[in-house]
Design a protein around this motif. Structure first.
Motif, PDB file in Angstrom:
ATOM      1  N   ILE A  10      48.099  55.977  40.134  1.00 53.06           N
ATOM      2  CA  ILE A  10      49.376  55.292  39.942  1.00 53.06           C
ATOM      3  C   ILE A  10      49.549  55.045  38.451  1.00 53.06           C
ATOM      4  O   ILE A  10      48.664  54.473  37.793  1.00 53.06           O
ATOM      5  CB  ILE A  10      49.424  53.969  40.728  1.00 53.06           C
ATOM      6  CG1 ILE A  10      49.276  54.225  42.224  1.00 53.06           C
ATOM      7  CG2 ILE A  10      50.713  53.222  40.451  1.00 53.06           C
ATOM      8  CD1 ILE A  10      49.240  52.965  43.052  1.00 53.06           C
ATOM      9  N   ASP A  11      50.673  55.469  37.959  1.00 50.56           N
ATOM     10  CA  ASP A  11      50.928  55.315  36.527  1.00 50.56           C
ATOM     11  C   ASP A  11      51.184  53.841  36.199  1.00 50.56           C
ATOM     12  O   ASP A  11      51.743  53.087  37.000  1.00 50.56           O
ATOM     13  CB  ASP A  11      52.131  56.160  36.122  1.00 50.56           C
ATOM     14  CG  ASP A  11      52.243  56.324  34.634  1.00 50.56           C
ATOM     15  OD1 ASP A  11      51.673  57.294  34.103  1.00 50.56           O
ATOM     16  OD2 ASP A  11      52.899  55.460  34.003  1.00 50.56           O
ATOM     17  N   THR A  12      50.791  53.485  35.016  1.00 50.42           N
ATOM     18  CA  THR A  12      50.977  52.100  34.584  1.00 50.42           C
ATOM     19  C   THR A  12      52.442  51.720  34.436  1.00 50.42           C
ATOM     20  O   THR A  12      52.781  50.533  34.432  1.00 50.42           O
ATOM     21  CB  THR A  12      50.269  51.865  33.257  1.00 50.42           C
ATOM     22  OG1 THR A  12      50.776  52.787  32.279  1.00 50.42           O
ATOM     23  CG2 THR A  12      48.763  52.049  33.397  1.00 50.42           C
ATOM     24  N   THR A  13      53.322  52.736  34.360  1.00 56.29           N
ATOM     25  CA  THR A  13      54.758  52.440  34.230  1.00 56.29           C
ATOM     26  C   THR A  13      55.355  51.905  35.522  1.00 56.29           C
ATOM     27  O   THR A  13      56.548  51.580  35.562  1.00 56.29           O
ATOM     28  CB  THR A  13      55.519  53.696  33.787  1.00 56.29           C
ATOM     29  OG1 THR A  13      55.281  54.745  34.733  1.00 56.29           O
ATOM     30  CG2 THR A  13      55.077  54.154  32.405  1.00 56.29           C
ATOM     31  N   ALA A  66      43.647  57.674  43.876  1.00 56.74           N
ATOM     32  CA  ALA A  66      42.393  57.087  43.415  1.00 56.74           C
ATOM     33  C   ALA A  66      42.631  56.347  42.103  1.00 56.74           C
ATOM     34  O   ALA A  66      43.771  56.146  41.668  1.00 56.74           O
ATOM     35  CB  ALA A  66      41.328  58.170  43.261  1.00 56.74           C
ATOM     36  N   GLY A  67      41.554  55.942  41.483  1.00 52.72           N
ATOM     37  CA  GLY A  67      41.654  55.241  40.214  1.00 52.72           C
ATOM     38  C   GLY A  67      41.783  53.744  40.406  1.00 52.72           C
ATOM     39  O   GLY A  67      41.902  53.209  41.519  1.00 52.72           O
ATOM     40  N   ILE A  68      41.767  53.094  39.266  1.00 55.01           N
ATOM     41  CA  ILE A  68      41.868  51.635  39.256  1.00 55.01           C
ATOM     42  C   ILE A  68      43.320  51.223  39.475  1.00 55.01           C
ATOM     43  O   ILE A  68      44.245  51.794  38.887  1.00 55.01           O
ATOM     44  CB  ILE A  68      41.347  51.085  37.925  1.00 55.01           C
ATOM     45  CG1 ILE A  68      39.878  51.437  37.742  1.00 55.01           C
ATOM     46  CG2 ILE A  68      41.556  49.574  37.843  1.00 55.01           C
ATOM     47  CD1 ILE A  68      39.308  51.014  36.410  1.00 55.01           C
ATOM     48  N   LEU A  69      43.474  50.249  40.329  1.00 55.18           N
ATOM     49  CA  LEU A  69      44.816  49.725  40.543  1.00 55.18           C
ATOM     50  C   LEU A  69      45.318  49.112  39.238  1.00 55.18           C
ATOM     51  O   LEU A  69      44.656  48.230  38.675  1.00 55.18           O
ATOM     52  CB  LEU A  69      44.812  48.672  41.652  1.00 55.18           C
ATOM     53  CG  LEU A  69      44.608  49.199  43.076  1.00 55.18           C
ATOM     54  CD1 LEU A  69      44.453  48.045  44.046  1.00 55.18           C
ATOM     55  CD2 LEU A  69      45.783  50.088  43.492  1.00 55.18           C
ATOM     56  N   PRO A  70      46.483  49.578  38.780  1.00 52.09           N
ATOM     57  CA  PRO A  70      46.968  49.078  37.484  1.00 52.09           C
ATOM     58  C   PRO A  70      47.319  47.603  37.559  1.00 52.09           C
ATOM     59  O   PRO A  70      47.975  47.146  38.492  1.00 52.09           O
ATOM     60  CB  PRO A  70      48.186  49.948  37.202  1.00 52.09           C
ATOM     61  CG  PRO A  70      48.640  50.429  38.529  1.00 52.09           C
ATOM     62  CD  PRO A  70      47.410  50.559  39.379  1.00 52.09           C
ATOM     63  N   LYS A  98      40.209  49.717  53.402  1.00 57.95           N
ATOM     64  CA  LYS A  98      39.648  51.065  53.352  1.00 57.95           C
ATOM     65  C   LYS A  98      39.845  51.714  51.980  1.00 57.95           C
ATOM     66  O   LYS A  98      40.344  52.830  51.859  1.00 57.95           O
ATOM     67  CB  LYS A  98      40.263  51.935  54.456  1.00 57.95           C
ATOM     68  CG  LYS A  98      39.963  51.432  55.858  1.00 57.95           C
ATOM     69  CD  LYS A  98      40.528  52.356  56.920  1.00 57.95           C
ATOM     70  CE  LYS A  98      40.229  51.819  58.300  1.00 57.95           C
ATOM     71  NZ  LYS A  98      40.770  52.719  59.371  1.00 57.95           N
ATOM     72  N   ASN A  99      39.440  51.003  50.960  1.00 60.69           N
ATOM     73  CA  ASN A  99      39.409  51.534  49.600  1.00 60.69           C
ATOM     74  C   ASN A  99      38.013  51.280  49.033  1.00 60.69           C
ATOM     75  O   ASN A  99      37.044  51.096  49.788  1.00 60.69           O
ATOM     76  CB  ASN A  99      40.501  50.886  48.744  1.00 60.69           C
ATOM     77  CG  ASN A  99      41.866  51.506  48.984  1.00 60.69           C
ATOM     78  OD1 ASN A  99      42.132  52.611  48.522  1.00 60.69           O
ATOM     79  ND2 ASN A  99      42.727  50.798  49.712  1.00 60.69           N
ATOM     80  N   GLN A 100      37.915  51.262  47.733  1.00 69.19           N
ATOM     81  CA  GLN A 100      36.623  51.061  47.069  1.00 69.19           C
ATOM     82  C   GLN A 100      36.705  49.905  46.069  1.00 69.19           C
ATOM     83  O   GLN A 100      36.181  49.968  44.956  1.00 69.19           O
ATOM     84  CB  GLN A 100      36.191  52.353  46.371  1.00 69.19           C
ATOM     85  CG  GLN A 100      36.015  53.515  47.329  1.00 69.19           C
ATOM     86  CD  GLN A 100      35.710  54.818  46.635  1.00 69.19           C
ATOM     87  OE1 GLN A 100      35.600  54.875  45.404  1.00 69.19           O
ATOM     88  NE2 GLN A 100      35.554  55.892  47.402  1.00 69.19           N
ATOM     89  N   LEU A 101      37.356  48.867  46.510  1.00 65.93           N
ATOM     90  CA  LEU A 101      37.560  47.717  45.637  1.00 65.93           C
ATOM     91  C   LEU A 101      36.254  46.981  45.400  1.00 65.93           C
ATOM     92  O   LEU A 101      35.349  46.973  46.250  1.00 65.93           O
ATOM     93  CB  LEU A 101      38.595  46.777  46.252  1.00 65.93           C
ATOM     94  CG  LEU A 101      39.979  47.391  46.519  1.00 65.93           C
ATOM     95  CD1 LEU A 101      40.876  46.373  47.196  1.00 65.93           C
ATOM     96  CD2 LEU A 101      40.610  47.900  45.229  1.00 65.93           C
ATOM     97  N   VAL A 102      36.210  46.344  44.249  1.00 65.32           N
ATOM     98  CA  VAL A 102      35.013  45.596  43.876  1.00 65.32           C
ATOM     99  C   VAL A 102      35.415  44.164  43.546  1.00 65.32           C
ATOM    100  O   VAL A 102      36.594  43.798  43.596  1.00 65.32           O
ATOM    101  CB  VAL A 102      34.313  46.256  42.656  1.00 65.32           C
ATOM    102  CG1 VAL A 102      33.811  47.652  43.017  1.00 65.32           C
ATOM    103  CG2 VAL A 102      35.244  46.293  41.455  1.00 65.32           C
ATOM    104  N   GLY A 103      34.397  43.388  43.182  1.00 70.87           N
ATOM    105  CA  GLY A 103      34.681  41.991  42.881  1.00 70.87           C
ATOM    106  C   GLY A 103      34.691  41.174  44.161  1.00 70.87           C
ATOM    107  O   GLY A 103      33.976  41.441  45.114  1.00 70.87           O
ATOM    108  N   GLY A 104      35.521  40.180  44.173  1.00 70.77           N
ATOM    109  CA  GLY A 104      35.601  39.320  45.348  1.00 70.77           C
ATOM    110  C   GLY A 104      37.042  39.090  45.762  1.00 70.77           C
ATOM    111  O   GLY A 104      37.990  39.642  45.197  1.00 70.77           O
TER     112      GLY A 104
END
Length: 896
Positions: free
Chosen positions: A613-616, A634-638, A677-683
């Motif tokens: 997802i583009d940062t725009t 994929a990638g980090i959620l902006p 059902k993603n690959q999120l991290v943290g809490g």
């Protein structure tokens, strides 16, 4: 055979001469015997006497020729010897009628004690007795036998017989006996005179009573005839079907209105007045027969007949459509059309305000009037709109066509069924037709729409219309809205749709259209909304679609479209773009999407999209709903998503996104957040500011760890929470559930929670699903030893408060103690699994109250005893797996 009277003589024997016979011979020679008439018998009375009926008393004998001795004594004349009256014995003639029976019983009741001197005299009047009982002076009873020898019973003997038989009897056993040889004692003349006077007085009173009763009856009948004649002559007894208030089942205005079915009234006018064609009823019938199907009036229960009956009998205006009365003719036609709508419903409407009550039909609920020219006359009370949304209207009669100036017919959300009235095609003034969300069922292929040249809005969604759309539909050049979604219409979308240049809204979703989208659709320059989703359209999107410069909503999701999205869509000021669930070969998210700054709803789900997802995306500040689930993104959620502060729905589940959820804390309008059902991290982020959040789904993010934030327990709007299959650990908050009154589904299974289940979890009265299973994880200590963690301790005793619970899964933990007997209150429970814990004790017999239970699993515990038979008898139970400690169970499978 002889009959005689004697005083207490013993019964004679047949072999000896009877003293009674001797006295009879002596009496035959007596000189002082009164002269008795020869015809002293009961001739002529045989047929009038019923020996079983003593209601009239004894039959008085005829008066004697000579005075009675008692009469002489009263006059001072003393006889030397008492006169004994004997009746001449008359042999029965052959022609005399036989006695009724060969053996009959005559009951003699002893006279009542006299109340007066007169009564004492009358009481001595002997009853009519059998033959030859001529002068009974004591209680003697004669039995006449076939041997002609009378048996005289003494008083003592008779008393004994009475005690046995219950009544005193005269026995007559003589086949030759008739009334003609009967004689009776002659009573005194004074007694007879009083008896006759008494009988005459009684007869006179009875005759007088009968005469007055007859006069009263005749008078009443005459009065009734006069009342009926006057009533029917004036029409006072004629009521229409709408003359009785209906039973209100609405609880709203109009509760006193007449029944829709007309069952409380009648149509007697049809019998009494229909032959008078010159009267008002006849003129009404004639006038309306020219406007509607005259045959409808043959059925007195039809809406037309009921409407006519109301006009005749109950209409306070008493309109008369006579020639020249144009005002009355107009009102009759208008009111009749509305009345047929009323009587087409068998049950009450939700709102019936003023219907059939107010003089002006323009004030009836849902009716709008306006000023129009009618036959060259300007009128301000012309019905131009009917609007009754969701009002339980059950019928739409053809007679609505009489409302010649009706422009809006809006009846969505009612109980209309069958087919569309044929008369609709003749309502040329109709501008809007709203019949959506009803139960119409017919093919639209042959329906002719062409006469509705002024129609601008056609809404027929959520019915059961089927077939191919009629070509006549594409002739409605004034049509602005065509709403046909949620039906069973199929076929290709005709290219003639391009003729409807005035169209602003097209909704054909949730049907079975197929084929390519016609290129002519691009010529609909006024079109703002195009909804073609959930059909079978195929092929590429025509490039002409970018020519619809007014287009704001484009919904073509859930079809079989191929190719790619036209780049020129960027030129459109789109607010809604739903293109998911197709077969596009799009690749990554189109770059023009980030430039559609007016977008409020964006659906790119199930498009096999790849990339990031583009940062725009932060430019889409008006975005309210974003659907990107089930792709390969994929990638980090902006973090730029935090700029989309209007977002209330964000569904990105089933992708490969990574990163944390820190951006979510700024989405204060969020209602539905699904990043499962993603690959999120943290809490789990601090979501305390998301006060409108109702659904939070973060399950199956294995790297998501930490503890449950206390702020999560404060979201009172939560209905659905799924944090299963993550790495969350620690104790469950002691306030978990306390502030979740609306919570229905709580899923915290396959985590690493430890400690006891908080009592506050039982405060969620609306909870339907509670899944806490498999919270046994593993940890490694300093000595590299592995020890187990998990939920432990007993179940809260207040678990019975979860009265709406349907699914309870607690398996694979370390729960201990006995099963709370309060669980018997879980009467809605369908699925119960407590396997692989450390429960002890027995199964409470009260569990048999869980009548909805279908599956019960309790193996892997320390439960002993026997399975209560009541549980085995639960009618819905399908599977029961016991603990191996259960020694007796008639319905269990083998323990596990």
């Amino acid at each position: 055979m002889k009959f005689c009277n004697s005083s207490k003589s013993p019964p004679p024997t047949p072999e000896s001469d009877s003293p009674v016979d001797q006295r009879c011979d002596d009496m035959e020679g007596a000189t002082n015997e009164p002269n008795m008439p020869d015809d002293l018998s009961l001739n002529g009375f045989e047929n009038e006497i019923d020996d079983d009926d003593d209601s009239q008393g004894s039959i008085p004998p005829p008066p004697p020729n000579d005075p009675h001795p008692d009469d002489l004594a009263e006059q001072g004349i003393i006889q030397t010897a008492p006169a004994v009256t004997t009746a001449p014995i008359v042999e029965a003639e052959a022609s005399a009628p036989p006695f009724k029976k060969a053996r009959s019983f005559f009951f003699y009741k002893q006279p009542k004690q006299a109340k007066s001197k007169r009564d004492a005299s009358e009481a001595t009047l002997p009853p009519a007795g059998p033959a030859s009982l001529s002068s009974i002076t004591s209680r003697e009873f004669v039995n006449v036998n076939d041997d002609d020898d009378p048996d005289v019973y003494s008083e003592q003997q008779e008393d004994e017989r009475v005690s046995q038989v219950g009544a005193r009897e005269y026995y007559v056993d003589d086949d030759d006996y008739t009334f003609e040889n009967a004689s009776v004692e002659i009573p005194p003349t004074s007694v007879l005179q009083r008896y006759k006077a008494r009988e005459s007085d009684s007869t006179s009173k009875k005759t007088s009573s009968k005469r007055w009763c007859a006069i009263l009856i005749v008078g009443f009948l005459l009065l009734l005839i006069i009342i009926l004649a006057v009533g029917f002559g004036t029409g006072a007894f004629v009521q229409s079907a709408s003359s009785t208030p209906s039973d209100s089942n609405n609880g709203s205005a109009g509760s006193g209105n007449p029944n829709h079915s007309g069952s409380s009234g009648n149509n007697t006018w049809m019998a009494s007045n229909s032959t008078s064609t010159n009267g008002r009823p006849g003129r009404l019938l004639s006038f309306l027969s020219d406007l509607t199907d005259a045959n409808a009036f043959q059925d007195i229960t039809s809406p037309q007949s009921l409407a006519l009956a109301w006009l005749v009998n109950d209409d306070p205006l008493q309109l008369d459509p006579a020639q020249g009365k144009t005002d009355d003719q107009f009102r009759v036609q208008q009111r009749f059309a509305l009345l047929t709508l009323w009587y087409s419903s068998q049950q009450g409407w939700k709102n019936e305000t003023n219907w059939l009550q107010d003089l002006n039909e323009c004030t009836w609920y849902g009716i709008t009037c306006g000023a129009r020219s009618v036959s060259g006359i300007e009128r301000d009370n012309v019905v131009i709109a009917i609007g009754m949304d969701d009002n339980n209207v059950q019928g739409l009669p053809n007679d609505v066509v009489m409302l010649e100036h009706l422009e809006i017919l809006s009846l969505p959300g009612n109980a209309l069924d069958g087919t569309l009235p044929e008369s609709l095609t003749r309502m040329i003034s109709l501008v809007e037709l709203h019949l959506d969300n009803n139960a119409f069922e017919q093919s639209l292929y042959n329906f002719d729409w062409s006469p509705l040249i002024n129609l601008e809005v056609l809404r027929l969604s959520e019915n059961k219309f089927s077939g191919v759309l009629s070509d006549s539909l594409w002739t409605l050049t004034k049509l602005e809205e065509l709403i046909l979604d949620n039906n069973e219409i199929f076929g290709e979308l005709a290219s003639a749709i391009g003729n409807l240049a005035s169209l602003k809204v097209i909704d054909l979703g949730f049907n079975a259209f197929f084929g390519s989208l016609p290129a002519t659709i691009g010529g609909l320059t006024k079109l703002s909304t195009l909804r073609l989703g959930n059909n079978e359209f195929s092929g590429a999107i025509p490039s002409s679609i970018t020519g619809m410069t007014s287009l704001q909503e484009l919904n073509i999701e859930a079809n079989r479209l191929t190719g790619t999205l036209p780049e020129n869509l960027v030129n459109l000021d789109l607010s809604i773009l739903l293109v998911g669930r197709n077969s596009f070969s799009q690749g990554s998210i189109p770059s023009f999407v980030y430039e559609l700054t007016s977008l409020e709803v964006l659906g790119l789900n199930e498009m096999q999209l790849t990339g990031q997802i583009d940062t725009t995306i932060g430019n889409l500040v008006n975005l309210r709903e974003l659907y990107m689930e089930s792709n390969f993104l994929a990638g980090i959620l902006p973090v730029e998503l935090a700029s989309c502060t209007e977002l209330n729905t964000l569904t990105m589940q089933n992708n490969f996104f990574s990163g944390d959820l820190s951006f979510a804390t700024s989405l204060t309008n969020m209602v539905n957040l699904n990043l499962a059902k993603n690959q999120l991290v943290g809490g789990v982020p601090d979501v305390g500011a998301l006060s409108s959040l109702t659904r939070l789904q973060l399950q199956e993010n294995e790297a998501l760890g930490g503890t449950l934030p206390e702020s999560l327990t404060l979201l009172q709007s939560l209905v659905y929470l799924d944090l299963s299959a993550t790495s969350l650990s620690g104790s469950l908050p002691s306030t978990l559930g306390k502030n979740w009154p609306a919570m229905e589904d709580l899923l915290l299974f396959k985590n690493r929670f430890s400690g006891s289940i908080p009592k506050s979890i039982c405060d969620m009265a609306n909870l339907r699903t509670l899944r806490l299973q498999e919270n046994v994880g593993s940890s490694t200590g300093d000595d590299d030893a592995t020890f187990s963690t998990g939920l432990s301790g007993p179940l809260p005793k207040s678990i019975g408060n979860l009265s709406n619970l349907e699914v309870l899964e607690l398996q694979s933990n370390r729960l201990t103690g006995q099963l709370p007997r309060a669980m018997r209150e879980l009467t809605q429970l369908i699925y119960l699994d407590i396997e692989d814990n450390e429960f002890i004790g027995d199964i409470p017999s009260q569990f048999a109250r869980m009548e909805s239970l279908q599956e019960f699993y309790l193996s892997g515990n320390n439960i002993q005893g026997s399975m209560p038979q009541g549980i085995c008898q639960l009618s819905n139970l399908q599977s029961l797996v016991p603990d191996c400690g259960i020694t007796e169970c008639s319905c269990c499978t083998s323990c596990a």
